[in-house]
Design a protein around this motif. Structure first.
Motif, PDB file in Angstrom:
ATOM      1  N   LEU A 157       0.810  -1.221   0.000  1.00  0.00           N
ATOM      2  CA  LEU A 157       0.000   0.000   0.000  1.00  0.00           C
ATOM      3  C   LEU A 157       0.841   1.268   0.000  1.00  0.00           C
ATOM      4  O   LEU A 157       0.313   2.376  -0.085  1.00  0.00           O
ATOM      5  CB  LEU A 157      -0.957   0.009   1.198  1.00  0.00           C
ATOM      6  N   GLY A 158       2.153   1.126   0.115  1.00  0.00           N
ATOM      7  CA  GLY A 158       3.043   2.276   0.012  1.00  0.00           C
ATOM      8  C   GLY A 158       3.283   3.033   1.306  1.00  0.00           C
ATOM      9  O   GLY A 158       3.754   4.168   1.267  1.00  0.00           O
ATOM     10  N   GLN A 212      -0.639   3.156  12.437  1.00  0.00           N
ATOM     11  CA  GLN A 212      -1.313   4.418  12.753  1.00  0.00           C
ATOM     12  C   GLN A 212      -2.527   4.615  11.853  1.00  0.00           C
ATOM     13  O   GLN A 212      -3.595   5.017  12.317  1.00  0.00           O
ATOM     14  CB  GLN A 212      -0.345   5.584  12.611  1.00  0.00           C
ATOM     15  N   ALA A 213      -2.393   4.317  10.580  1.00  0.00           N
ATOM     16  CA  ALA A 213      -3.534   4.415   9.660  1.00  0.00           C
ATOM     17  C   ALA A 213      -4.624   3.429  10.059  1.00  0.00           C
ATOM     18  O   ALA A 213      -5.815   3.747  10.007  1.00  0.00           O
ATOM     19  CB  ALA A 213      -3.071   4.155   8.230  1.00  0.00           C
ATOM     20  N   ARG A 214      -4.231   2.232  10.472  1.00  0.00           N
ATOM     21  CA  ARG A 214      -5.208   1.237  10.929  1.00  0.00           C
ATOM     22  C   ARG A 214      -5.954   1.755  12.161  1.00  0.00           C
ATOM     23  O   ARG A 214      -7.176   1.668  12.243  1.00  0.00           O
ATOM     24  CB  ARG A 214      -4.523  -0.074  11.258  1.00  0.00           C
ATOM     25  N   LEU A 225      -7.214   3.114   6.541  1.00  0.00           N
ATOM     26  CA  LEU A 225      -6.665   2.207   5.534  1.00  0.00           C
ATOM     27  C   LEU A 225      -7.579   2.218   4.316  1.00  0.00           C
ATOM     28  O   LEU A 225      -8.798   2.218   4.457  1.00  0.00           O
ATOM     29  CB  LEU A 225      -6.555   0.780   6.077  1.00  0.00           C
ATOM     30  N   PRO A 226      -7.013   2.203   3.125  1.00  0.00           N
ATOM     31  CA  PRO A 226      -7.824   2.307   1.917  1.00  0.00           C
ATOM     32  C   PRO A 226      -8.517   1.007   1.509  1.00  0.00           C
ATOM     33  O   PRO A 226      -9.330   1.011   0.585  1.00  0.00           O
ATOM     34  CB  PRO A 226      -6.814   2.733   0.854  1.00  0.00           C
ATOM     35  N   ASP A 239      -8.192  -7.014  -3.808  1.00  0.00           N
ATOM     36  CA  ASP A 239      -8.627  -5.703  -3.316  1.00  0.00           C
ATOM     37  C   ASP A 239      -7.482  -4.695  -3.373  1.00  0.00           C
ATOM     38  O   ASP A 239      -7.676  -3.531  -3.743  1.00  0.00           O
ATOM     39  CB  ASP A 239      -9.156  -5.797  -1.881  1.00  0.00           C
ATOM     40  N   VAL A 240      -6.294  -5.150  -3.001  1.00  0.00           N
ATOM     41  CA  VAL A 240      -5.111  -4.277  -3.036  1.00  0.00           C
ATOM     42  C   VAL A 240      -4.794  -3.896  -4.479  1.00  0.00           C
ATOM     43  O   VAL A 240      -4.541  -2.727  -4.783  1.00  0.00           O
ATOM     44  CB  VAL A 240      -3.904  -4.956  -2.356  1.00  0.00           C
TER      45      VAL A 240
END
Length: 88
Positions: free
Chosen positions: A29-30, A39-41, A46-47, A65-66
């Motif tokens: 995901l970069g 942190q995003a989680r 998360l996208p 999905d990714v």
């Protein structure tokens, strides 16, 4: 879009299989580090969707999905033509 998505899915599946665990997912995901991914989680940003599997540790995401998300990100960037022409 579909062609790019399928190519990305094939490449990711070849490398990781149909599921990506957190160790692979943050890179795909970069995110710059596992800490940035966590942190995003924690912020629910998360996208893609993650899920748990009974009897397994950690969270997982589907490779398809990714791949779809990566293709969407690429297709949202306008194409820039090389206006410099040939080098002389």
């Amino acid at each position: 879009f579909d062609t790019l998505s399928k190519e990305l899915e094939a490449s990711l599946t070849c490398s990781y299989g149909p599921l990506l665990g957190s160790r692979e997912l943050w890179k795909a995901l970069g995110y710059t580090s596992p800490a940035a991914f966590r942190q995003a989680r924690n912020r629910n940003t998360l996208p893609i969707d993650e899920f748990e599997i009974s009897g397994r540790r950690g969270r997982f995401a589907l490779t398809q999905d990714v791949a779809r998300w990566l293709a969407e990100q690429r297709m949202s960037i306008p194409q820039i033509k090389n206006e410099q022409g040939n080098c002389s």
